[in-house]
Design a protein around this motif. Structure first.
Motif, short mmCIF file in Angstrom:
data_model
loop_
_atom_site.label_atom_id
_atom_site.label_comp_id
_atom_site.label_asym_id
_atom_site.label_seq_id
_atom_site.Cartn_x
_atom_site.Cartn_y
_atom_site.Cartn_z
N ARG A 65 -28.54 -10.42 0.58
CA ARG A 65 -27.56 -10.27 0.03
C ARG A 65 -26.88 -11.46 -0.85
N TRP A 66 -27.61 -11.41 -1.93
CA TRP A 66 -27.47 -12.79 -2.76
C TRP A 66 -25.85 -12.93 -3.08
N ASP A 67 -25.17 -11.95 -3.67
CA ASP A 67 -23.87 -12.29 -4.02
C ASP A 67 -22.87 -12.72 -2.91
N LEU A 68 -23.34 -12.42 -1.72
CA LEU A 68 -22.34 -12.70 -0.62
C LEU A 68 -22.78 -14.44 -0.45
N VAL A 69 -23.94 -14.47 -0.49
CA VAL A 69 -24.67 -15.78 -0.12
C VAL A 69 -23.81 -17.07 -1.25
N CYS A 70 -23.78 -16.49 -2.39
CA CYS A 70 -22.97 -17.27 -3.52
C CYS A 70 -21.57 -17.44 -3.17
N LYS A 71 -21.08 -16.22 -2.78
CA LYS A 71 -19.47 -16.57 -2.49
C LYS A 71 -19.28 -17.33 -1.47
N ASP A 72 -20.05 -17.24 -0.33
CA ASP A 72 -19.63 -18.12 0.87
C ASP A 72 -20.11 -19.64 0.44
N CYS A 73 -21.19 -19.94 -0.31
CA CYS A 73 -21.41 -21.39 -0.85
C CYS A 73 -20.46 -22.01 -1.84
N ALA A 81 -17.48 -31.09 -1.28
CA ALA A 81 -18.10 -31.25 -2.70
C ALA A 81 -19.66 -31.63 -2.44
N SER A 82 -19.78 -32.50 -1.24
CA SER A 82 -21.18 -32.95 -1.03
C SER A 82 -21.88 -32.16 0.17
N CYS A 83 -21.60 -30.80 0.03
CA CYS A 83 -22.09 -29.83 1.25
C CYS A 83 -23.42 -29.34 0.57
N LEU A 84 -24.59 -30.20 1.10
CA LEU A 84 -25.97 -30.01 0.84
C LEU A 84 -26.47 -28.68 0.78
N LYS A 85 -26.33 -27.99 1.80
CA LYS A 85 -26.77 -26.63 2.50
C LYS A 85 -26.05 -25.54 1.40
N ALA A 86 -24.94 -26.01 0.87
CA ALA A 86 -24.18 -24.86 0.18
C ALA A 86 -25.04 -24.86 -1.39
N TYR A 87 -25.15 -25.90 -2.04
CA TYR A 87 -25.85 -26.05 -3.21
C TYR A 87 -27.34 -25.55 -2.89
N TYR A 88 -28.03 -25.88 -1.79
CA TYR A 88 -29.30 -25.36 -1.54
C TYR A 88 -29.39 -23.69 -1.45
N PHE A 89 -28.68 -23.31 -0.58
CA PHE A 89 -28.67 -21.90 -0.25
C PHE A 89 -28.23 -21.12 -1.59
N LEU A 107 -30.26 -26.46 -7.34
CA LEU A 107 -31.26 -27.00 -6.47
C LEU A 107 -31.40 -28.63 -6.65
N GLN A 108 -31.19 -28.92 -7.90
CA GLN A 108 -31.28 -30.43 -8.26
C GLN A 108 -30.12 -31.01 -7.76
N LYS A 109 -29.15 -30.36 -7.70
CA LYS A 109 -27.85 -30.91 -7.05
C LYS A 109 -28.07 -31.02 -5.64
N ILE A 125 -36.91 -28.77 -0.46
CA ILE A 125 -35.98 -28.74 -1.54
C ILE A 125 -36.80 -28.51 -3.01
N THR A 126 -37.69 -29.64 -2.96
CA THR A 126 -38.47 -30.11 -4.14
C THR A 126 -39.45 -28.72 -4.28
N SER A 127 -40.04 -28.08 -3.42
CA SER A 127 -41.06 -27.07 -3.57
C SER A 127 -40.49 -25.72 -4.11
N VAL A 128 -39.11 -25.72 -3.66
CA VAL A 128 -38.31 -24.40 -4.23
C VAL A 128 -37.98 -24.66 -5.78
N ILE A 129 -37.74 -25.93 -6.11
CA ILE A 129 -37.43 -26.29 -7.53
C ILE A 129 -38.60 -25.90 -8.53
N ARG A 130 -39.69 -26.36 -7.80
CA ARG A 130 -41.02 -25.94 -8.57
C ARG A 130 -41.38 -24.62 -8.50
#
Length: 296
Positions: A65-73, A81-89, A107-109, A125-130
């Motif tokens: 449920r991608w839209d809800l992921v983005c909303k919660d993140c 502002a330094s919540c790593l998991k939020a940027y990643y998810f 993902l770079q963030k 993280i880097t594998s997802v960026i690739r």
């Protein structure tokens, strides 16, 4: 009264934490909808905790449920502002939605935050960026392929139209009566026109087939890409740990983040960087036969 208020505050916090822990148990049991309910109740009791939002976002991620992921993140980042998991998810969700440019930025963030916080996520993280970069590249390739197909069809149509025009001119009635020899000559000319344009279309198809064969081999090996920007390296340097980076990327990391190796976390300064001449030769050879990779 003050003591009672403090006790109630502690009880309230423990209650939200209990809900979070219960949500974690349900998540681990793959009961994602129930876990979402627990995290939602935890957020209701204490909406200031970023982790509650990222935990729920992870459940939504599992549920696609991608839209809800983005909303919660986004809510988590507003609180931390330094919540790593939020940027990643959110980066993963954006990638799955096909928003590759935004996904790469997020993902770079996440990777930058991991480096700054000295958290070791290995290649996760880097594998997802690739993967995201490759998907973006593949989509661009698909667009180019469609454009080439459209061009090929258009050129075929032009050849057919020109053949038809020449045949019509050839068959235009003459004021002079047509003799048997003249009819044979016209027939030969028509056959020649047909042969000429058939060959032109075959030549055109061979040209596009060659382009297609070269395109199918378009792929930049991961070992030629830097471990920070994930782009094709231009000036590779190697660290004492044996890790190769693009000089521009590692110089910027050392200036902005700190004097340590982003992968091994060992101490690193610019004077310890050595040009990787062997890798440079491999990259130059690759680019010489794959000029398209300059835009990769």
């Amino acid at each position: 009264m003050a003591g009672a208020h403090g006790a109630n505050g502690t009880k309230e916090k423990l209650t939200s934490e209990h809900l979070r822990k219960r949500g974690n148990e349900l998540h681990d049991a793959r009961r994602f909808s129930e876990a979402v309910d627990c995290y939602t109740k935890a957020i209701t009791k204490d909406p200031s905790v970023a982790a509650y939002y990222t935990n729920r976002a992870l459940c939504y991620l599992r549920m696609q449920r991608w839209d809800l992921v983005c909303k919660d993140c986004s809510s988590a980042i507003e609180r931390d502002a330094s919540c790593l998991k939020a940027y990643y998810f959110m980066g993963v969700a954006m990638m799955e939605r096909g928003n590759y440019d935004e996904a790469v930025n997020l993902l770079q963030k996440a990777n930058d935050v991991a480096v700054k916080q000295r958290q070791c996520y290995g290649d996760e993280i880097t594998s997802v960026i690739r993967t995201c970069r490759k998907r973006r590249w593949n989509r661009q390739e698909d667009k180019r392929i469609q454009q080439e197909i459209d061009l090929q069809v258009y050129l075929h149509r032009l050849i057919d139209e020109e053949k038809k025009r020449q045949i019509e001119v050839l068959n235009t009635p003459s004021e002079e009566p047509t003799t048997h020899a003249g009819a044979e000559a016209l027939s030969k000319q028509a056959t020649e026109i047909e042969r000429y344009h058939t060959e032109k279309k075959a030549e055109l198809d061979r040209l596009f087939s060659d382009i297609d064969d070269r395109r199918k081999r378009r792929d930049v090996p991961d070992y030629l890409c830097g471990k920070i920007s994930f782009e094709l390296m231009r000036d590779p340097v190697i660290t004492p740990s044996g890790i190769t980076y693009d000089r521009r990327d590692i110089d910027e990391h050392l200036r902005r983040v700190g004097h340590f190796d982003p992968v091994t976390r060992t101490e690193l300064t610019q004077d310890l960087l050595v040009p990787n001449l062997a890798m440079k030769e491999v990259i130059d050879t690759f680019l010489a036969s794959n000029e398209w990779a300059i835009d990769y």
